[in-house]
Design a protein around this motif. Structure first.
Motif, PDB file in Angstrom:
ATOM      1  N   ILE A 290       0.859  -1.182   0.000  1.00  0.00           N
ATOM      2  CA  ILE A 290       0.000   0.000   0.000  1.00  0.00           C
ATOM      3  C   ILE A 290       0.898   1.236   0.000  1.00  0.00           C
ATOM      4  CG2 ILE A 290      -1.803   1.278   1.236  1.00  0.00           C
ATOM      5  CD1 ILE A 290      -2.720  -1.464   0.167  1.00  0.00           C
ATOM      6  N   CYS A 291       0.649   2.152  -0.920  1.00  0.00           N
ATOM      7  CA  CYS A 291       1.438   3.375  -1.028  1.00  0.00           C
ATOM      8  C   CYS A 291       1.270   4.225   0.228  1.00  0.00           C
ATOM      9  CB  CYS A 291       1.002   4.160  -2.262  1.00  0.00           C
ATOM     10  SG  CYS A 291       1.853   5.737  -2.471  1.00  0.00           S
ATOM     11  N   GLU A 292       2.394   4.685   0.768  1.00  0.00           N
ATOM     12  CA  GLU A 292       2.357   5.507   1.975  1.00  0.00           C
ATOM     13  C   GLU A 292       1.778   6.895   1.720  1.00  0.00           C
ATOM     14  OE1 GLU A 292       6.274   5.525   3.655  1.00  0.00           O
ATOM     15  OE2 GLU A 292       6.077   3.468   4.391  1.00  0.00           O
ATOM     16  N   ASP A 293       1.806   7.368   0.477  1.00  0.00           N
ATOM     17  CA  ASP A 293       1.292   8.706   0.182  1.00  0.00           C
ATOM     18  C   ASP A 293      -0.190   8.696  -0.182  1.00  0.00           C
ATOM     19  OD1 ASP A 293       3.723   9.822   0.747  1.00  0.00           O
ATOM     20  OD2 ASP A 293       4.175  10.443  -1.301  1.00  0.00           O
ATOM     21  N   CYS A 294      -0.562   7.898  -1.173  1.00  0.00           N
ATOM     22  CA  CYS A 294      -1.946   7.945  -1.669  1.00  0.00           C
ATOM     23  C   CYS A 294      -2.814   6.797  -1.142  1.00  0.00           C
ATOM     24  CB  CYS A 294      -1.964   7.946  -3.195  1.00  0.00           C
ATOM     25  SG  CYS A 294      -1.450   6.379  -3.948  1.00  0.00           S
ATOM     26  N   GLU A 295      -2.192   5.830  -0.479  1.00  0.00           N
ATOM     27  CA  GLU A 295      -2.871   4.678   0.117  1.00  0.00           C
ATOM     28  C   GLU A 295      -3.533   3.759  -0.911  1.00  0.00           C
ATOM     29  OE1 GLU A 295      -5.352   6.044   3.340  1.00  0.00           O
ATOM     30  OE2 GLU A 295      -3.630   6.750   4.465  1.00  0.00           O
ATOM     31  N   GLU A 296      -3.099   3.853  -2.168  1.00  0.00           N
ATOM     32  CA  GLU A 296      -3.550   2.928  -3.213  1.00  0.00           C
ATOM     33  C   GLU A 296      -2.592   1.745  -3.244  1.00  0.00           C
ATOM     34  OE1 GLU A 296      -6.326   3.220  -5.129  1.00  0.00           O
ATOM     35  OE2 GLU A 296      -6.848   5.033  -4.035  1.00  0.00           O
ATOM     36  N   GLU A 297      -3.006   0.670  -3.902  1.00  0.00           N
ATOM     37  CA  GLU A 297      -2.139  -0.498  -4.019  1.00  0.00           C
ATOM     38  C   GLU A 297      -0.952  -0.186  -4.930  1.00  0.00           C
ATOM     39  OE1 GLU A 297      -3.896  -4.224  -5.013  1.00  0.00           O
ATOM     40  OE2 GLU A 297      -5.497  -4.008  -3.538  1.00  0.00           O
ATOM     41  N   ILE A 298       0.218  -0.675  -4.528  1.00  0.00           N
ATOM     42  CA  ILE A 298       1.411  -0.570  -5.360  1.00  0.00           C
ATOM     43  C   ILE A 298       1.348  -1.723  -6.359  1.00  0.00           C
ATOM     44  CG2 ILE A 298       3.937  -0.672  -5.380  1.00  0.00           C
ATOM     45  CD1 ILE A 298       3.838   0.422  -2.477  1.00  0.00           C
ATOM     46  N   GLY A 299       1.648  -1.446  -7.607  1.00  0.00           N
ATOM     47  CA  GLY A 299       1.569  -2.456  -8.656  1.00  0.00           C
ATOM     48  C   GLY A 299       2.439  -3.676  -8.380  1.00  0.00           C
ATOM     49  N   GLU A 300       1.937  -4.825  -8.781  1.00  0.00           N
ATOM     50  CA  GLU A 300       2.635  -6.094  -8.528  1.00  0.00           C
ATOM     51  C   GLU A 300       4.030  -6.112  -9.169  1.00  0.00           C
ATOM     52  OE1 GLU A 300       2.020 -10.870  -9.295  1.00  0.00           O
ATOM     53  OE2 GLU A 300       0.289  -9.550  -9.453  1.00  0.00           O
ATOM     54  N   LYS A 301       4.147  -5.597 -10.395  1.00  0.00           N
ATOM     55  CA  LYS A 301       5.448  -5.573 -11.066  1.00  0.00           C
ATOM     56  C   LYS A 301       6.442  -4.728 -10.287  1.00  0.00           C
ATOM     57  CE  LYS A 301       3.957  -6.337 -15.829  1.00  0.00           C
ATOM     58  NZ  LYS A 301       3.917  -5.759 -17.184  1.00  0.00           N
ATOM     59  N   ARG A 302       5.979  -3.598  -9.758  1.00  0.00           N
ATOM     60  CA  ARG A 302       6.860  -2.721  -8.984  1.00  0.00           C
ATOM     61  C   ARG A 302       7.304  -3.412  -7.700  1.00  0.00           C
ATOM     62  NH1 ARG A 302       8.827   2.265  -8.406  1.00  0.00           N
ATOM     63  NH2 ARG A 302       8.733   3.333  -6.406  1.00  0.00           N
ATOM     64  N   LEU A 303       6.384  -4.087  -7.040  1.00  0.00           N
ATOM     65  CA  LEU A 303       6.733  -4.788  -5.803  1.00  0.00           C
ATOM     66  C   LEU A 303       7.700  -5.937  -6.065  1.00  0.00           C
ATOM     67  CD1 LEU A 303       3.364  -4.879  -3.863  1.00  0.00           C
ATOM     68  CD2 LEU A 303       5.439  -3.620  -3.239  1.00  0.00           C
ATOM     69  N   LYS A 304       7.529  -6.608  -7.196  1.00  0.00           N
ATOM     70  CA  LYS A 304       8.461  -7.692  -7.529  1.00  0.00           C
ATOM     71  C   LYS A 304       9.858  -7.138  -7.789  1.00  0.00           C
ATOM     72  CE  LYS A 304       5.296 -11.214  -9.178  1.00  0.00           C
ATOM     73  NZ  LYS A 304       4.865 -12.048 -10.319  1.00  0.00           N
ATOM     74  N   ALA A 305       9.926  -5.985  -8.438  1.00  0.00           N
ATOM     75  CA  ALA A 305      11.218  -5.373  -8.745  1.00  0.00           C
ATOM     76  C   ALA A 305      11.846  -4.711  -7.524  1.00  0.00           C
ATOM     77  CB  ALA A 305      11.057  -4.350  -9.860  1.00  0.00           C
ATOM     78  N   LEU A 306      11.012  -4.077  -6.701  1.00  0.00           N
ATOM     79  CA  LEU A 306      11.476  -3.338  -5.519  1.00  0.00           C
ATOM     80  C   LEU A 306      10.597  -3.700  -4.321  1.00  0.00           C
ATOM     81  CD1 LEU A 306      11.750   0.144  -7.250  1.00  0.00           C
ATOM     82  CD2 LEU A 306      13.667  -1.304  -6.582  1.00  0.00           C
ATOM     83  N   PRO A 307      10.805  -4.872  -3.728  1.00  0.00           N
ATOM     84  CA  PRO A 307       9.911  -5.308  -2.647  1.00  0.00           C
ATOM     85  C   PRO A 307       9.919  -4.420  -1.416  1.00  0.00           C
ATOM     86  CG  PRO A 307      11.724  -6.862  -2.950  1.00  0.00           C
ATOM     87  CD  PRO A 307      11.823  -5.861  -4.038  1.00  0.00           C
ATOM     88  N   ASP A 308      10.922  -3.547  -1.293  1.00  0.00           N
ATOM     89  CA  ASP A 308      10.967  -2.663  -0.136  1.00  0.00           C
ATOM     90  C   ASP A 308      10.435  -1.259  -0.441  1.00  0.00           C
ATOM     91  OD1 ASP A 308      13.035  -1.929  -1.795  1.00  0.00           O
ATOM     92  OD2 ASP A 308      14.456  -1.558  -0.184  1.00  0.00           O
ATOM     93  N   CYS A 309       9.843  -1.069  -1.644  1.00  0.00           N
ATOM     94  CA  CYS A 309       9.341   0.266  -1.979  1.00  0.00           C
ATOM     95  C   CYS A 309       8.110   0.595  -1.133  1.00  0.00           C
ATOM     96  CB  CYS A 309       9.035   0.387  -3.467  1.00  0.00           C
ATOM     97  SG  CYS A 309       7.626  -0.552  -4.035  1.00  0.00           S
ATOM     98  N   SER A 310       7.946   1.874  -0.863  1.00  0.00           N
ATOM     99  CA  SER A 310       6.820   2.303  -0.033  1.00  0.00           C
ATOM    100  C   SER A 310       5.863   3.217  -0.792  1.00  0.00           C
ATOM    101  CB  SER A 310       7.338   3.017   1.215  1.00  0.00           C
ATOM    102  OG  SER A 310       8.085   4.166   0.853  1.00  0.00           O
ATOM    103  N   LEU A 311       6.213   3.530  -2.044  1.00  0.00           N
ATOM    104  CA  LEU A 311       5.383   4.423  -2.850  1.00  0.00           C
ATOM    105  C   LEU A 311       5.008   3.755  -4.165  1.00  0.00           C
ATOM    106  CD1 LEU A 311       7.459   7.730  -2.486  1.00  0.00           C
ATOM    107  CD2 LEU A 311       5.426   7.073  -1.188  1.00  0.00           C
ATOM    108  N   CYS A 312       3.806   4.032  -4.648  1.00  0.00           N
ATOM    109  CA  CYS A 312       3.418   3.581  -5.978  1.00  0.00           C
ATOM    110  C   CYS A 312       4.248   4.366  -6.989  1.00  0.00           C
ATOM    111  CB  CYS A 312       1.918   3.794  -6.206  1.00  0.00           C
ATOM    112  SG  CYS A 312       1.410   5.523  -6.306  1.00  0.00           S
ATOM    113  N   ILE A 313       4.225   3.945  -8.231  1.00  0.00           N
ATOM    114  CA  ILE A 313       5.050   4.585  -9.250  1.00  0.00           C
ATOM    115  C   ILE A 313       4.679   6.058  -9.428  1.00  0.00           C
ATOM    116  CG2 ILE A 313       3.641   3.872 -11.226  1.00  0.00           C
ATOM    117  CD1 ILE A 313       7.478   3.982 -11.152  1.00  0.00           C
ATOM    118  N   SER A 314       3.409   6.377  -9.368  1.00  0.00           N
ATOM    119  CA  SER A 314       2.978   7.777  -9.543  1.00  0.00           C
ATOM    120  C   SER A 314       3.515   8.664  -8.428  1.00  0.00           C
ATOM    121  CB  SER A 314       1.456   7.873  -9.584  1.00  0.00           C
ATOM    122  OG  SER A 314       0.949   7.186 -10.697  1.00  0.00           O
ATOM    123  N   CYS A 315       3.366   8.227  -7.191  1.00  0.00           N
ATOM    124  CA  CYS A 315       3.846   9.019  -6.055  1.00  0.00           C
ATOM    125  C   CYS A 315       5.367   9.084  -6.028  1.00  0.00           C
ATOM    126  CB  CYS A 315       3.301   8.451  -4.749  1.00  0.00           C
ATOM    127  SG  CYS A 315       1.522   8.710  -4.550  1.00  0.00           S
TER     128      CYS A 315
END
Length: 85
Positions: A42-67
Motif C-alpha cells: 500500500i502506497c504511503e502517500d496515496c494509500e492505493e495499491e502498489i503495482g505487482e510488477k513494482r513490488l516484484k522489482a522493488l519489494p521494499d518500496c513504499s510508494l506507488c510509481i505515480s507518487c
C-alpha cells in the motif's frame, strides 16, 4: 601523507557503505512490519495499491510509481528534502 589520505578515503567509503547497509536493513524491516500489519503493498502517500510488477522489482518500496515520480520531481526541483517521507 598519501597513506593518511588513502586511509581517510577508505574510512569514508566504509562509513558510506555502512550507512547504505543500515538504510537497506531499515527498508527491509519496514516491509516485514507492513507485511505483518497487512499494509504491505500500500502506497504511503496515496494509500492505493502498489503495482505487482513494482513490488516484484522493488519489494521494499513504499510508494506507488505515480507518487514515486512526483517525489523524485520534487527532489530534483528542490521542493522537498530527500529525507522527507
Amino acid at each position: 601523507d598519501a597513506d593518511i589520505v588513502c586511509n581517510n578515503m577508505i574510512k569514508n567509503l566504509s562509513d558510506q557503505l555502512s550507512a547504505r547497509d543500515k538504510l537497506a536493513i531499515n527498508k527491509i524491516m519496514s516491509a516485514l512490519s507492513k507485511s505483518e500489519s497487512n499494509t504491505f503493498g500500500i502506497c504511503e502517500d496515496c494509500e492505493e495499491e502498489i503495482g505487482e510488477k513494482r513490488l516484484k522489482a522493488l519489494p521494499d518500496c513504499s510508494l506507488c510509481i505515480s507518487c514515486a515520480e512526483i517525489k523524485e520531481l520534487k527532489i530534483k526541483t528542490g521542493a522537498v528534502d530527500i529525507d522527507d517521507d
